[in-house]
Design an enzyme around this catalytic site. Structure first.
Site, PDB file in Angstrom:
ATOM      1  N   GLN A  41     -42.886   7.426 -12.600  1.00  0.00           N
ATOM      2  CA  GLN A  41     -43.168   8.399 -13.646  1.00  0.00           C
ATOM      3  C   GLN A  41     -44.517   8.191 -14.332  1.00  0.00           C
ATOM      4  OE1 GLN A  41     -38.952   7.862 -15.357  1.00  0.00           O
ATOM      5  NE2 GLN A  41     -39.427   9.976 -15.872  1.00  0.00           N
ATOM      6  N   HIS A  61     -43.885  16.017  -2.217  1.00  0.00           N
ATOM      7  CA  HIS A  61     -44.920  16.529  -1.308  1.00  0.00           C
ATOM      8  C   HIS A  61     -44.361  17.536  -0.307  1.00  0.00           C
ATOM      9  CE1 HIS A  61     -47.406  12.580  -1.957  1.00  0.00           C
ATOM     10  NE2 HIS A  61     -47.489  13.423  -2.980  1.00  0.00           N
ATOM     11  N   ARG A  99     -39.853  -2.342 -21.474  1.00  0.00           N
ATOM     12  CA  ARG A  99     -39.040  -2.177 -20.270  1.00  0.00           C
ATOM     13  C   ARG A  99     -39.801  -1.296 -19.285  1.00  0.00           C
ATOM     14  NH1 ARG A  99     -34.348   1.888 -18.839  1.00  0.00           N
ATOM     15  NH2 ARG A  99     -33.842   1.025 -16.798  1.00  0.00           N
ATOM     16  N   HIS A 144     -35.831   1.802  -9.972  1.00  0.00           N
ATOM     17  CA  HIS A 144     -35.667   3.003 -10.784  1.00  0.00           C
ATOM     18  C   HIS A 144     -35.919   4.223  -9.896  1.00  0.00           C
ATOM     19  CE1 HIS A 144     -35.828   4.588 -15.158  1.00  0.00           C
ATOM     20  NE2 HIS A 144     -35.759   5.656 -14.369  1.00  0.00           N
ATOM     21  N   ASN A 188     -31.253   1.247 -12.110  1.00  0.00           N
ATOM     22  CA  ASN A 188     -31.181   2.169 -13.244  1.00  0.00           C
ATOM     23  C   ASN A 188     -30.320   3.372 -12.910  1.00  0.00           C
ATOM     24  OD1 ASN A 188     -32.388   3.152 -15.945  1.00  0.00           O
ATOM     25  ND2 ASN A 188     -32.697   4.898 -14.567  1.00  0.00           N
ATOM     26  N   GLU A 189     -29.266   3.575 -13.705  1.00  0.00           N
ATOM     27  CA  GLU A 189     -28.438   4.775 -13.688  1.00  0.00           C
ATOM     28  C   GLU A 189     -27.923   5.163 -12.298  1.00  0.00           C
ATOM     29  OE1 GLU A 189     -30.324   7.046 -17.589  1.00  0.00           O
ATOM     30  OE2 GLU A 189     -30.790   7.815 -15.593  1.00  0.00           O
ATOM     31  N   ASN A 329     -27.903   3.440 -21.199  1.00  0.00           N
ATOM     32  CA  ASN A 329     -28.743   4.604 -21.508  1.00  0.00           C
ATOM     33  C   ASN A 329     -27.871   5.727 -22.059  1.00  0.00           C
ATOM     34  OD1 ASN A 329     -30.763   3.107 -20.339  1.00  0.00           O
ATOM     35  ND2 ASN A 329     -31.045   4.441 -18.564  1.00  0.00           N
ATOM     36  N   TYR A 331     -28.114   9.717 -24.215  1.00  0.00           N
ATOM     37  CA  TYR A 331     -28.918  10.799 -24.786  1.00  0.00           C
ATOM     38  C   TYR A 331     -28.064  11.893 -25.439  1.00  0.00           C
ATOM     39  CZ  TYR A 331     -32.847   9.029 -21.960  1.00  0.00           C
ATOM     40  OH  TYR A 331     -33.827   8.244 -21.409  1.00  0.00           O
ATOM     41  N   GLU A 396     -32.322   2.998 -22.954  1.00  0.00           N
ATOM     42  CA  GLU A 396     -33.007   4.291 -23.093  1.00  0.00           C
ATOM     43  C   GLU A 396     -32.304   5.127 -24.143  1.00  0.00           C
ATOM     44  OE1 GLU A 396     -33.628   6.629 -19.548  1.00  0.00           O
ATOM     45  OE2 GLU A 396     -34.169   4.865 -18.355  1.00  0.00           O
TER      46      GLU A 396
END
Length: 493
Positions: A41, A61, A99, A144, A188-189, A329, A331, A396
């Site tokens: 990212q 791509h 992180r 990740h 991650n996740e 994490n 949200y 997160e």
């Protein structure tokens, strides 16, 4: 009745504590506050030196239409070249830790551990040098979402071969960086990887393999995590003396109807328990409720066996206990209700639930994200109720803006969610050790491209210098970290 009793009680505790001591929200001694990013990212430099092709390189791509604005992470925030500047932003914030994740194909260009990139290894050592100079702890995520495309061609996380390949990669990471990194997170996740990459197909690798493919992905990710843990535990822990865990994501789920005492736990077990229970429970394996429900639905559809794979006794024991800490994490929250009154004979989801948002919950620029701070409080309480006093690191938490520097909503969100976290700690005894803002920088936000900006620092993606500018939340958060006192932003929560 709309809105369940549990939600009412949670909000009652939360609101009463908020007003009980408005001016004295002090963080516990030793509590850590940091900011996060991930390699694909922000780094850019997608084909610099000998770096190999990742699954996200190929995904963006091969078909730019997969990304909302047709963009990719080829340059992103160009942190590969501007990492020193980014460390200075961290220093400006005053964070305790950073992180960040490692790029598998930057370290191992072919994906295999027999070819190690000197350039890739040096880049992360240089980043660690800068963090050390500025007294910022590194929290390193090994994976990740950006595994080698070559391995995706072999099946990716739908193939059990990834278990050993990931273990080989993790061993290189521990050997190179473990003497200076004391917090590792393996994956991650896993829920997002499997749900969006192998079922919905909206994230790399863009596959739609049905629920069976999603569950096979989960099965292999849990095995891969355990493999990396055991490698660290058996080969490196004695010398390096660090901690290692996994990062699991979950929304919180509130039953839409007050007389429904089942749906919110079903939703939570499918989202969180499916990954946490095999690791953190005393008995190991998937939750019985999940195994039973998926088996019943599979039989109803005429399948010869459950589409949820079965762990052998050896694997149950091998996975159980493989985390020193839980990275968490969070949200967003949802209302849930059973699928009723339909002539459908087959559920689209094995959980048999419908997910909606309460219209009273404040909206954000992200379509799926509402502001519900009680969801963080209730998640932390449920983790404690299910798994005891395990160490929880919130790895997160944050919301997006649309490019503005005056990010008033972000300040209110962070303030209210940190208050919910402190309530969980001080009132309910939840063992939370750290809080991480997502994210340090505006970055490539996966299938949303650069339309959604989660950064504390704005990045001008039209400028070849990728100029960073602090948003209004920066001085407020800097003061919170400096004083260790959660004071409200001037514009209000």
């Amino acid at each position: 009745m709309y809105n369940c009793y549990c939600l009412f009680i949670s909000l009652f505790y939360y609101i009463s504590l908020v007003h009980a001591d408005e001016d004295n929200w002090i963080f516990p001694d030793g509590f850590l506050i940091g900011a996060a990013t991930s390699a694909y990212q922000i780094e850019g430099a997608w084909n610099t030196s000998d770096k190999g092709e990742s699954v996200w390189d190929r995904f963006t791509h091969a078909d730019s239409g997969r990304i909302e604005d047709g963009s990719n992470g080829d340059v992103a925030a160009d942190s590969f070249h501007r990492y020193k500047e980014d460390v200075q932003l961290l220093k400006q914030l005053g964070v305790d830790f950073y992180r960040f994740s490692l790029s598998w194909t930057r370290i191992l260009p072919t994906g295999y551990a027999n070819v190690i990139s000197k350039v890739g290894i040096k880049y992360y050592h240089d980043l660690l040098d800068e963090l050390e100079k500025n007294d910022i702890k590194p929290f390193v995520t090994i994976y990740h979402w950006d595994h080698p495309q070559l391995f995706q061609d072999m099946g990716g996380w739908a193939s059990e071969a990834m278990v050993d390949l990931f273990g080989d990669y993790a061993r290189v990471v521990f050997k190179e960086y473990g003497h200076r990194v004391k917090f590792f997170f393996t994956i991650n996740e896993p829920d997002v990887i499997c749900e969006t990459g192998y079922y919905l197909g909206i994230k790399a690798p863009g596959l739609q393999l049905g629920r069976y493919g999603q569950y096979v992905c989960a099965h292999n990710l849990l095995k891969a995590h355990a493999r990396a843990y055991h490698i660290y535990n058996e080969e490196f822990r004695a010398q390096q003396k660090g901690k290692i865990g996994i990062v699991i994501h979950s929304h919180y789920y509130y039953s839409k109807y007050g007389n429904d005492t089942v749906s919110e736990d079903v939703a939570w077990q499918f989202a969180f328990g499916k990954y946490a229970h095999p690791i953190f429970s005393k008995e190991g394996d998937y939750p019985d409720s999940i195994k039973r429900r998926i088996a019943e639905n599979s039989k109803f559809e005429g399948l010869l066996r459950s589409r949820l794979p079965t762990f052998s006794r050896e694997w149950v024991d091998y996975i159980k206990g493989t985390s020193d800490v839980l990275g968490f994490n969070h949200y967003n929250s949802y209302n849930v209700e059973p699928i009723l009154g339909s002539n459908k004979t087959i559920y689209e989801n094995d959980d048999g639930l419908v997910y909606t948002h309460d219209p009273k919950w404040p909206k954000t620029p992200t379509s799926w994200l509402r502001i519900v701070p009680s969801g963080l409080l209730d998640n932390l309480r449920k983790i404690k109720d299910n798994y005891g006093d395990i160490e929880v690191y919130i790895t997160e938490n944050g919301i997006a803006d649309t490019g503005e520097l005056t990010d008033t909503q972000r300040m209110g969100y962070l303030y209210s969610y940190m208050k919910a976290m402190l309530t969980a700690i001080k009132t309910f005894g939840c063992n939370v050790k750290a809080y991480t803002v997502w994210s340090l920088l505006d970055n490539f936000e996966w299938q949303n491209g650069y339309k959604e900006r989660y950064g504390l620092f704005h990045v001008d993606f039209t400028d070849e210098n990728r100029t960073r500018s602090p948003k209004k939340s920066v001085p407020w958060l800097t003061n919170v970290i400096k004083t260790r006192n959660l004071q409200p932003p001037m514009d209000g929560p």
